[in-house]
Enzyme design. Structure first.
Site, PDB file in Angstrom:
ATOM      1  N   CYS A   1      50.563   2.436  38.664  1.00  0.00           N
ATOM      2  CA  CYS A   1      51.810   2.252  39.401  1.00  0.00           C
ATOM      3  C   CYS A   1      52.315   3.611  39.872  1.00  0.00           C
ATOM      4  O   CYS A   1      52.536   4.512  39.049  1.00  0.00           O
ATOM      5  CB  CYS A   1      52.850   1.577  38.498  1.00  0.00           C
TER       6      CYS A   1
ATOM      7  N   HIS B   1      46.485  -1.745  31.017  1.00  0.00           N
ATOM      8  CA  HIS B   1      45.921  -0.512  31.571  1.00  0.00           C
ATOM      9  C   HIS B   1      45.252   0.237  30.417  1.00  0.00           C
ATOM     10  O   HIS B   1      45.710   0.158  29.274  1.00  0.00           O
ATOM     11  CB  HIS B   1      47.027   0.331  32.209  1.00  0.00           C
TER      12      HIS B   1
ATOM     13  N   HIS C   1      48.004  -8.154  31.255  1.00  0.00           N
ATOM     14  CA  HIS C   1      47.609  -7.173  32.265  1.00  0.00           C
ATOM     15  C   HIS C   1      47.647  -5.796  31.593  1.00  0.00           C
ATOM     16  O   HIS C   1      48.720  -5.218  31.424  1.00  0.00           O
ATOM     17  CB  HIS C   1      48.618  -7.287  33.416  1.00  0.00           C
TER      18      HIS C   1
ATOM     19  N   ARG D   1      44.999  -4.733  44.673  1.00  0.00           N
ATOM     20  CA  ARG D   1      46.448  -4.470  44.675  1.00  0.00           C
ATOM     21  C   ARG D   1      46.768  -3.279  43.761  1.00  0.00           C
ATOM     22  O   ARG D   1      47.066  -2.196  44.218  1.00  0.00           O
ATOM     23  CB  ARG D   1      47.205  -5.739  44.222  1.00  0.00           C
TER      24      ARG D   1
ATOM     25  N   ASN E   1      43.699   0.266  35.349  1.00  0.00           N
ATOM     26  CA  ASN E   1      43.639  -1.005  34.588  1.00  0.00           C
ATOM     27  C   ASN E   1      42.391  -1.024  33.705  1.00  0.00           C
ATOM     28  O   ASN E   1      41.462  -0.256  33.918  1.00  0.00           O
ATOM     29  CB  ASN E   1      43.491  -2.183  35.557  1.00  0.00           C
TER      30      ASN E   1
HETATM   31  N1  COA Z   1      58.198  -6.006  52.972  1.00  0.00           N
HETATM   32  C1  COA Z   1      58.391  -5.219  54.048  1.00  0.00           C
HETATM   33  N2  COA Z   1      59.512  -4.513  54.251  1.00  0.00           N
HETATM   34  C2  COA Z   1      60.482  -4.650  53.339  1.00  0.00           C
HETATM   35  C3  COA Z   1      60.353  -5.460  52.218  1.00  0.00           C
HETATM   36  C4  COA Z   1      59.147  -6.159  52.039  1.00  0.00           C
HETATM   37  N3  COA Z   1      58.933  -6.930  50.984  1.00  0.00           N
HETATM   38  N4  COA Z   1      61.475  -5.391  51.511  1.00  0.00           N
HETATM   39  C5  COA Z   1      62.307  -4.567  52.161  1.00  0.00           C
HETATM   40  N5  COA Z   1      61.710  -4.122  53.284  1.00  0.00           N
HETATM   41  C6  COA Z   1      62.259  -3.206  54.283  1.00  0.00           C
HETATM   42  C7  COA Z   1      63.564  -3.728  54.829  1.00  0.00           C
HETATM   43  O1  COA Z   1      63.320  -4.605  55.905  1.00  0.00           O
HETATM   44  C8  COA Z   1      64.237  -2.446  55.242  1.00  0.00           C
HETATM   45  O2  COA Z   1      63.673  -1.996  56.449  1.00  0.00           O
HETATM   46  P1  COA Z   1      64.541  -1.244  57.576  1.00  0.00           P
HETATM   47  O3  COA Z   1      65.111  -0.026  56.896  1.00  0.00           O
HETATM   48  O4  COA Z   1      63.526  -0.909  58.615  1.00  0.00           O
HETATM   49  O5  COA Z   1      65.575  -2.232  57.976  1.00  0.00           O
HETATM   50  C9  COA Z   1      63.813  -1.449  54.179  1.00  0.00           C
HETATM   51  O6  COA Z   1      62.589  -1.985  53.632  1.00  0.00           O
HETATM   52  C10 COA Z   1      64.828  -1.280  53.062  1.00  0.00           C
HETATM   53  O7  COA Z   1      65.167  -2.551  52.522  1.00  0.00           O
HETATM   54  P2  COA Z   1      65.960  -2.695  51.141  1.00  0.00           P
HETATM   55  O8  COA Z   1      66.101  -4.120  50.839  1.00  0.00           O
HETATM   56  O9  COA Z   1      67.210  -1.844  51.203  1.00  0.00           O
HETATM   57  O10 COA Z   1      64.933  -2.080  50.138  1.00  0.00           O
HETATM   58  P3  COA Z   1      64.997  -0.803  49.189  1.00  0.00           P
HETATM   59  O11 COA Z   1      64.931   0.442  49.966  1.00  0.00           O
HETATM   60  O12 COA Z   1      66.100  -0.964  48.200  1.00  0.00           O
HETATM   61  O13 COA Z   1      63.585  -0.970  48.432  1.00  0.00           O
HETATM   62  C11 COA Z   1      61.946  -2.548  47.681  1.00  0.00           C
HETATM   63  C12 COA Z   1      63.382  -2.102  47.608  1.00  0.00           C
HETATM   64  C13 COA Z   1      61.776  -3.618  46.630  1.00  0.00           C
HETATM   65  C14 COA Z   1      61.651  -3.096  49.057  1.00  0.00           C
HETATM   66  C15 COA Z   1      60.995  -1.335  47.412  1.00  0.00           C
HETATM   67  O14 COA Z   1      61.468  -0.626  46.315  1.00  0.00           O
HETATM   68  C16 COA Z   1      59.571  -1.771  47.173  1.00  0.00           C
HETATM   69  O15 COA Z   1      58.872  -2.183  48.081  1.00  0.00           O
HETATM   70  N6  COA Z   1      59.097  -1.659  45.910  1.00  0.00           N
HETATM   71  C17 COA Z   1      57.743  -2.076  45.542  1.00  0.00           C
HETATM   72  C18 COA Z   1      57.161  -1.056  44.633  1.00  0.00           C
HETATM   73  C19 COA Z   1      55.750  -1.406  44.234  1.00  0.00           C
HETATM   74  O16 COA Z   1      54.973  -1.985  44.968  1.00  0.00           O
HETATM   75  N7  COA Z   1      55.393  -0.970  43.017  1.00  0.00           N
HETATM   76  C20 COA Z   1      54.076  -1.129  42.508  1.00  0.00           C
HETATM   77  C21 COA Z   1      53.802  -2.489  41.973  1.00  0.00           C
HETATM   78  S1  COA Z   1      54.479  -2.786  40.377  1.00  0.00           S
HETATM   79 ZN    ZN Z   2      49.285  -2.691  36.599  1.00  0.00          ZN
END
Ligand code: COA
Ligand code: ZN
Length: 321
Positions: A249, A218, A216, A24, A258
């Site tokens: 990240c 790094h 956790h 991950r 990490n």
């Molecule tokens: N899995 C798949 N798709 C997702 C989702 C999820 N968990 N959460 C939201 N989406 C999709 C929605 O369905 C939507 O799709 P569409 O535009 O096709 O309808 C789109 O993403 C936007 O959704 P929204 O709720 O408005 O999200 P956002 O644009 O505000 O983004 C997160 C918020 C949380 C989804 C995004 O910032 C994210 O995935 N962050 C993770 C970052 C990460 O992994 N960091 C490293 C680890 S610490």
């Molecule tokens: Zn980390």
């Protein structure tokens, strides 16, 4: 003569749980897409080395992290050896539903202790994330999925600097109220030091007694394993680490890998802890990973081998005068 030992003796049979997060945290920062079958092969090699806790992917937006868009396929393809605890990172309800549907044992929710990183990482405020987690945790508890409350930037933020331990403890308390059994303190950009580790662990224990704590780290500033030693001295027995020292990240400036799993296994095994991990097999898994990633990984033990590795004197130059 040196007097009293600086390190307390390790009690017989003391166990430390290592949660492998390479699939991950490690993969998420890799720009080139790692084919799903290669991800599965690496996960299975890590299980074969004896690891039993693994964060195998994230259920996040595939637009935010395209590398992990194959989360369901990875979950469907991996071995599940007896005793395996399979976790995945989730940011919201959609992620929790996907993770539960894919059959994880636990989820690692994520909120940052600093507002700016939370906005960068999940596009909402800390309060909004914690509010969203009310429905998330209700759903997960109903589905019988364990909740590990992840707290990113727990030891400092690359945008805001110092993160007070009280802020970390406040989030930990909220997680406990929502039904998390443990929290994982994420040192997103390697800002933890032994003293800040003590402060955060002690603040959580005061605020949320009974809540499990995982650490956790790094290795961005080279003190990741020193922080583990501090955690052990504080009685923490759960550590995340990443095969080969991959990791980082994409939404935190200056993020690097990490602490390295095989280096951590080496330290713990040599210190008398039972990790359940076979170092030689772990090095093999790291070499496999290095081959797939296609560049030298930062881990040390992958290069040097175990401590008692023996060399043929006939193959080493003699310094004849
Ligand atoms: N899995 C798949 N798709 C997702 C989702 C999820 N968990 N959460 C939201 N989406 C999709 C929605 O369905 C939507 O799709 P569409 O535009 O096709 O309808 C789109 O993403 C936007 O959704 P929204 O709720 O408005 O999200 P956002 O644009 O505000 O983004 C997160 C918020 C949380 C989804 C995004 O910032 C994210 O995935 N962050 C993770 C970052 C990460 O992994 N960091 C490293 C680890 S610490
Ligand atoms: Zn980390």
């Amino acid at each position: 003569m040196a007097s009293a030992a600086a390190v307390a003796p390790v009690p017989e049979g003391a166990r430390v749980t290592i949660c492998e997060v390479g699939p991950r945290d490690g993969f998420q920062i890799e720009a080139a897409f790692i084919p799903t079958d290669k991800k599965i092969e690496i996960v299975n090699a890590l299980f074969a080395a004896g690891l039993r806790h693994m964060q195998v992917t994230s259920f996040v937006s595939p637009r935010a992290v395209p590398q992990l868009a194959d989360a369901e396929a990875v979950l469907a393809g991996i071995d599940r050896p007896e005793g395996a605890v399979i976790t995945a990172l989730i940011p919201n309800l959609r992620g929790a539903e996907r993770a539960a549907g894919a059959g994880v044992d636990a989820v690692h929710t994520v909120v940052s202790a600093s507002q700016t990183h939370n906005l960068k990482n999940v596009n909402r405020t800390i309060d909004a994330s914690l509010r969203d987690f009310e429905a998330v945790c209700e759903m997960l508890i109903r589905a019988g999925v364990k909740i590990e409350g992840g707290i990113a930037t727990a030891f400092g933020c690359p945008f805001e600097g110092v993160v007070p331990p009280e802020q970390v403890a406040k989030i930990a308390k909220r997680y406990q109220e929502l039904g998390a059994t443990s929290v994982g303190l994420g040192d997103t950009t390697g800002m933890a030091t032994p003293s800040t580790v003590c402060a955060a662990v002690q603040a959580i224990r005061a605020e949320a007694p009974g809540l499990g704590i995982g650490l956790h780290f790094h290795n961005t500033r080279g003190v990741g394993l020193a922080c583990v030693m501090t955690g052990l001295a504080e009685g923490v027995t759960h550590y995340d680490a990443s095969v080969g020292g991959l990791g980082g990240c994409p939404f935190a400036a200056g993020a690097t890998g990490n602490i390295c799993t095989e280096d951590l296994v080496y330290l713990l095994n040599e210190s008398g802890y039972d990790t359940g991990v076979d170092l030689e097999k772990m090095i093999e898994a790291a070499k496999l990973t290095q081959g797939v990633i296609g560049r030298e990984l930062p881990g040390q033990v992958i290069k040097s081998g175990p401590r008692l590795r023996r060399y043929d004197p006939g193959l080493t130059a003699t310094a004849a005068g």
